[in-house]
Design an enzyme around this catalytic site. Sequence first.
Site, PDB file in Angstrom:
ATOM      1  N   TRP A 153       1.469  50.306  39.167  1.00  0.00           N
ATOM      2  CA  TRP A 153       2.865  50.772  39.125  1.00  0.00           C
ATOM      3  C   TRP A 153       3.121  51.633  37.896  1.00  0.00           C
ATOM      4  O   TRP A 153       3.832  52.644  37.968  1.00  0.00           O
ATOM      5  CB  TRP A 153       3.844  49.603  39.225  1.00  0.00           C
ATOM      6  CG  TRP A 153       3.858  49.057  40.621  1.00  0.00           C
ATOM      7  CD1 TRP A 153       3.375  47.856  41.030  1.00  0.00           C
ATOM      8  CD2 TRP A 153       4.299  49.736  41.808  1.00  0.00           C
ATOM      9  NE1 TRP A 153       3.498  47.734  42.392  1.00  0.00           N
ATOM     10  CE2 TRP A 153       4.060  48.868  42.897  1.00  0.00           C
ATOM     11  CE3 TRP A 153       4.864  50.981  42.058  1.00  0.00           C
ATOM     12  CZ2 TRP A 153       4.381  49.217  44.214  1.00  0.00           C
ATOM     13  CZ3 TRP A 153       5.184  51.333  43.364  1.00  0.00           C
ATOM     14  CH2 TRP A 153       4.942  50.457  44.423  1.00  0.00           C
TER      15      TRP A 153
ATOM     16  N   ASP B 272      10.128  48.489  33.316  1.00  0.00           N
ATOM     17  CA  ASP B 272      10.176  48.161  34.742  1.00  0.00           C
ATOM     18  C   ASP B 272       9.944  46.652  34.864  1.00  0.00           C
ATOM     19  O   ASP B 272       8.830  46.173  34.638  1.00  0.00           O
ATOM     20  CB  ASP B 272       9.081  48.960  35.466  1.00  0.00           C
ATOM     21  CG  ASP B 272       8.972  48.612  36.947  1.00  0.00           C
ATOM     22  OD1 ASP B 272       9.652  47.659  37.389  1.00  0.00           O
ATOM     23  OD2 ASP B 272       8.206  49.289  37.652  1.00  0.00           O
TER      24      ASP B 272
ATOM     25  N   LYS C  25      12.351  41.140  44.988  1.00  0.00           N
ATOM     26  CA  LYS C  25      11.424  40.081  44.572  1.00  0.00           C
ATOM     27  C   LYS C  25      12.194  38.877  44.041  1.00  0.00           C
ATOM     28  O   LYS C  25      12.090  37.785  44.582  1.00  0.00           O
ATOM     29  CB  LYS C  25      10.445  40.614  43.529  1.00  0.00           C
ATOM     30  CG  LYS C  25       9.555  41.706  44.117  1.00  0.00           C
ATOM     31  CD  LYS C  25       9.212  42.747  43.104  1.00  0.00           C
ATOM     32  CE  LYS C  25       8.709  44.038  43.689  1.00  0.00           C
ATOM     33  NZ  LYS C  25       7.736  43.952  44.759  1.00  0.00           N
TER      34      LYS C  25
HETATM   35  N1  PMP Z   1       7.515  48.718  40.139  1.00  0.00           N
HETATM   36  C1  PMP Z   1       6.971  47.516  40.411  1.00  0.00           C
HETATM   37  C2  PMP Z   1       6.451  46.678  39.293  1.00  0.00           C
HETATM   38  C3  PMP Z   1       6.906  47.076  41.742  1.00  0.00           C
HETATM   39  O1  PMP Z   1       6.350  45.900  42.023  1.00  0.00           O
HETATM   40  C4  PMP Z   1       7.423  47.897  42.773  1.00  0.00           C
HETATM   41  C5  PMP Z   1       7.418  47.480  44.219  1.00  0.00           C
HETATM   42  N2  PMP Z   1       6.528  46.572  44.614  1.00  0.00           N
HETATM   43  C6  PMP Z   1       7.961  49.138  42.423  1.00  0.00           C
HETATM   44  C7  PMP Z   1       7.999  49.504  41.104  1.00  0.00           C
HETATM   45  C8  PMP Z   1       8.520  50.055  43.472  1.00  0.00           C
HETATM   46  O2  PMP Z   1       9.696  49.511  43.954  1.00  0.00           O
HETATM   47  P1  PMP Z   1      10.496  50.139  45.201  1.00  0.00           P
HETATM   48  O3  PMP Z   1       9.634  49.892  46.391  1.00  0.00           O
HETATM   49  O4  PMP Z   1      11.770  49.378  45.213  1.00  0.00           O
HETATM   50  O5  PMP Z   1      10.691  51.584  44.920  1.00  0.00           O
END
Ligand code: PMP
Length: 365
Positions: free
Chosen positions: A105, A176, A200
Amino acid sequence: MMHRVFNFSAGPAMLPEEVMQQAQKEFMDWHNLGTSVMEISHRGKPFKAIAEESIQDVRDILNIPDNYHVLFLAGGSRSQFAMVPMNLLDNGSYKKTAYIQTGIWGQIAIAEAKRYCDVDIIADSENTRFTTIPEKKEWKTFDKQHAYLHYVDNETINGVEFPFIPESNNIPLVCDMSSNIFSRPFDINQFGLVYACAQKNLGPAGITLVIIRDDLAKRTPLDATPSMFRYSLQVENNSMLNTCPTFPWYMAGLVLKWIKKQGGLEALGKKNQKKAEKLYNYIDKTDFYTNPVDHRYRSRMNVIFTLPEKSLDEKFVAEAEKVGLYGLKGHRFLGGIRASIYNAMPEKGIDTLVDFMKTFEKENS
Ligand code: PMP
């Protein structure tokens, strides 16, 4: 009796049962309005009350001082990957930013930021296949020429989590916290901006929590930044520049009440620690299951592990489903198994998983 499994999905993830039941109870008729909460105007008094209360609950739970704004935005955390540089570069007066890369991520956030500016990666664990956090003495320097320092507190795919808040040398720290917000206490004053998609630990998919310090909300966005992507406009309009995702927001409001009822983040933090320890302790006891992550940085939320042979993965997932353990398939980038154990996963779910793992090991070794 309704059939409910233990759901180990990484997100959208399991929600607290009490929250689901309350939503079901008031689904058709919210607070005697004779209509569902999803059928009312976001600008009317009843929905405004939900929005205001949820913001106050976020403030209470995280002890947020007045110089921060709490926003509920659409677009998921991936939109934040873009919104952060689009706004915090202060219309180009900053030319570069600093990022820490400890997982996939973080890597995606960096690729997005590179559309707008230079990115200095000041700490990177890619050479370990994202199984650790680089030692601090190896970190490159950064300074006030960088618009901010960004990191991902919990890497959902790689199962790596920070047990500490990085020192940011007085430049704004952006985090994040998508997959571990509300899982333990933290000091918001050390951050300039924190964001987390809801799916989550906060509610269903469709809404993202953003906590932003006032001075950062006032930075000037790049000229081409769309209205919806401007923090200042979202602050001015109380996250209702457009029709906000009302139902996910309402659900997040219920989850926040549930968090308070659990005793807040101290209590949840202890429970989460205990749950994760149980699972890692069992993994460490056997040679059959392997978790590759540096023990100091193992995620309390996403426990990844492999089996002795890849060919067993599918069988493990299928047999687990038969005993009511759902969503254990690892991320498509990594394979293997991943058990996501957010706030809503009861300890009983971990016990049931460990029992299943023992049986599976006996039958397949
Ligand atoms: N950052 C992290 C740490 C994530 O786990 C996720 C989604 N699993 C995201 C960003 C992306 O999130 P979204 O699908 O809501 O754009």
